[in-house]
Design a protein around this motif. Structure first.
Motif, mmCIF file in Angstrom:
data_model
loop_
_atom_site.group_PDB
_atom_site.id
_atom_site.type_symbol
_atom_site.label_atom_id
_atom_site.label_comp_id
_atom_site.label_asym_id
_atom_site.label_seq_id
_atom_site.Cartn_x
_atom_site.Cartn_y
_atom_site.Cartn_z
ATOM 1 N N ALA A 1 0.823 -1.223 0.000
ATOM 2 C CA ALA A 1 0.000 0.000 0.000
ATOM 3 C C ALA A 1 0.850 1.262 0.000
ATOM 4 O O ALA A 1 0.337 2.354 -0.258
ATOM 5 N N GLN A 2 2.143 1.120 0.258
ATOM 6 C CA GLN A 2 3.043 2.272 0.267
ATOM 7 C C GLN A 2 3.541 2.645 -1.136
ATOM 8 O O GLN A 2 4.318 3.589 -1.291
ATOM 9 N N GLN A 3 3.082 1.916 -2.150
ATOM 10 C CA GLN A 3 3.555 2.154 -3.514
ATOM 11 C C GLN A 3 3.395 3.607 -3.959
ATOM 12 O O GLN A 3 4.352 4.182 -4.498
ATOM 13 N N PRO A 4 2.251 4.265 -3.732
ATOM 14 C CA PRO A 4 2.143 5.671 -4.163
ATOM 15 C C PRO A 4 3.157 6.588 -3.456
ATOM 16 O O PRO A 4 3.742 7.467 -4.090
ATOM 17 N N LEU A 5 3.375 6.365 -2.169
ATOM 18 C CA LEU A 5 4.345 7.170 -1.426
ATOM 19 C C LEU A 5 5.744 6.948 -1.977
ATOM 20 O O LEU A 5 6.513 7.903 -2.176
ATOM 21 N N ILE A 6 6.088 5.692 -2.235
ATOM 22 C CA ILE A 6 7.410 5.371 -2.781
ATOM 23 C C ILE A 6 7.609 6.052 -4.132
ATOM 24 O O ILE A 6 8.641 6.658 -4.393
ATOM 25 N N GLY A 7 6.593 5.972 -4.986
ATOM 26 C CA GLY A 7 6.666 6.638 -6.288
ATOM 27 C C GLY A 7 6.871 8.138 -6.146
ATOM 28 O O GLY A 7 7.668 8.744 -6.866
ATOM 29 N N ALA A 8 6.179 8.745 -5.191
ATOM 30 C CA ALA A 8 6.318 10.186 -4.964
ATOM 31 C C ALA A 8 7.719 10.533 -4.459
ATOM 32 O O ALA A 8 8.305 11.533 -4.879
ATOM 33 N N LEU A 9 8.251 9.713 -3.561
ATOM 34 C CA LEU A 9 9.607 9.962 -3.058
ATOM 35 C C LEU A 9 10.636 9.843 -4.185
ATOM 36 O O LEU A 9 11.568 10.650 -4.272
ATOM 37 N N LEU A 10 10.463 8.843 -5.019
ATOM 38 C CA LEU A 10 11.378 8.678 -6.152
ATOM 39 C C LEU A 10 11.284 9.864 -7.109
ATOM 40 O O LEU A 10 12.300 10.349 -7.610
ATOM 41 N N ALA A 11 10.064 10.341 -7.343
ATOM 42 C CA ALA A 11 9.886 11.500 -8.222
ATOM 43 C C ALA A 11 10.590 12.714 -7.628
ATOM 44 O O ALA A 11 11.279 13.461 -8.341
ATOM 45 N N ARG A 12 10.442 12.889 -6.317
ATOM 46 C CA ARG A 12 11.074 14.030 -5.643
ATOM 47 C C ARG A 12 12.593 13.964 -5.752
ATOM 48 O O ARG A 12 13.268 14.980 -5.768
ATOM 49 N N LEU A 13 13.129 12.738 -5.809
ATOM 50 C CA LEU A 13 14.577 12.563 -5.941
ATOM 51 C C LEU A 13 15.047 12.691 -7.391
ATOM 52 O O LEU A 13 16.239 12.578 -7.672
ATOM 53 N N GLY A 14 14.104 12.873 -8.306
ATOM 54 C CA GLY A 14 14.472 13.085 -9.702
ATOM 55 C C GLY A 14 14.585 11.823 -10.529
ATOM 56 O O GLY A 14 15.149 11.859 -11.626
ATOM 57 N N VAL A 15 14.051 10.703 -10.035
ATOM 58 C CA VAL A 15 14.079 9.469 -10.836
ATOM 59 C C VAL A 15 13.150 9.676 -12.038
ATOM 60 O O VAL A 15 11.980 10.026 -11.875
ATOM 61 N N PRO A 16 13.658 9.486 -13.243
ATOM 62 C CA PRO A 16 12.838 9.698 -14.441
ATOM 63 C C PRO A 16 11.602 8.798 -14.463
ATOM 64 O O PRO A 16 11.627 7.663 -13.971
ATOM 65 N N VAL A 17 10.543 9.303 -15.036
ATOM 66 C CA VAL A 17 9.272 8.573 -15.117
ATOM 67 C C VAL A 17 9.482 7.189 -15.718
ATOM 68 O O VAL A 17 8.919 6.199 -15.230
ATOM 69 N N ALA A 18 10.310 7.090 -16.745
ATOM 70 C CA ALA A 18 10.535 5.808 -17.429
ATOM 71 C C ALA A 18 11.178 4.765 -16.518
ATOM 72 O O ALA A 18 11.043 3.566 -16.747
ATOM 73 N N GLN A 19 11.871 5.206 -15.472
ATOM 74 C CA GLN A 19 12.555 4.284 -14.561
ATOM 75 C C GLN A 19 11.816 4.113 -13.231
ATOM 76 O O GLN A 19 12.187 3.271 -12.419
#
Length: 166
Positions: free
Chosen positions: A24-42
């Motif tokens: 259930a933490q998947q959306p939070l993890i995705g948001a944290l990765l986005a904040r760190l600059g991980v490209p959408v494709a990755q």
């Protein structure tokens, strides 16, 4: 690695009760990765890796032990400074606690993957590689109390724990 550390930091307050709670933490993890600059494709692959590390930690008896609420003086991201070999040093320890036997543990998470054949050789090499760091952490942690101190590496993606014996 940064997001795995961040998520495990929250386990100090409330370790997940179920595997589904981790998923259930998947959306939070995705948001944290986005904040760190991980490209959408990755981002999907990175999210899956973080979830895998968390699931493996949750399923691993040693991983659950690291976050046992019965430990005394438990802390995550514990910042310490002090003299080591006559030099002022600072460190941030991923996890520290005093177990039921009265031993203070300092744990460093290593979130890399091992793709080779012999995981035991890899783990031994990593323990040797990080021996100076673990020694420094143990030296700093000795100032926290009278209990004996042990240091270890924990590999969430491998479910592996290796103690540093001084």
């Amino acid at each position: 690695g940064t997001v795995v550390h961040r998520m495990l930091e929250h386990w100090d307050e409330a370790r997940p009760a179920t595997s589904a709670a981790i998923d259930a933490q998947q959306p939070l993890i995705g948001a944290l990765l986005a904040r760190l600059g991980v490209p959408v494709a990755q981002r999907a692959a990175a999210t899956a890796t973080v979830l895998e590390a968390l699931q493996r930690t949750w399923e691993d008896p040693r991983g659950r032990w690291l976050f046992d609420p019965g430990h005394r003086d438990a802390a995550t991201e514990l910042a310490l400074s002090g003299l080591v070999d006559g030099r002022l040093v600072s460190a941030v320890i991923d996890r520290s606690f005093v177990d039921a036997d009265g031993t203070r543990w300092v744990i460093d998470y290593k979130t890399g993957r091992h793709e080779g054949d012999d995981v035991e050789v890899f783990l031994a090499q990593e323990l040797e590689r990080y021996r100076p760091q673990l020694s420094r952490y143990a030296t700093l942690a000795r100032a926290l109390g009278r209990e004996p101190v042990r240091a270890a590496l924990y590999f969430p993606l491998l479910g592996a724990f290796r103690a540093y014996d001084q």
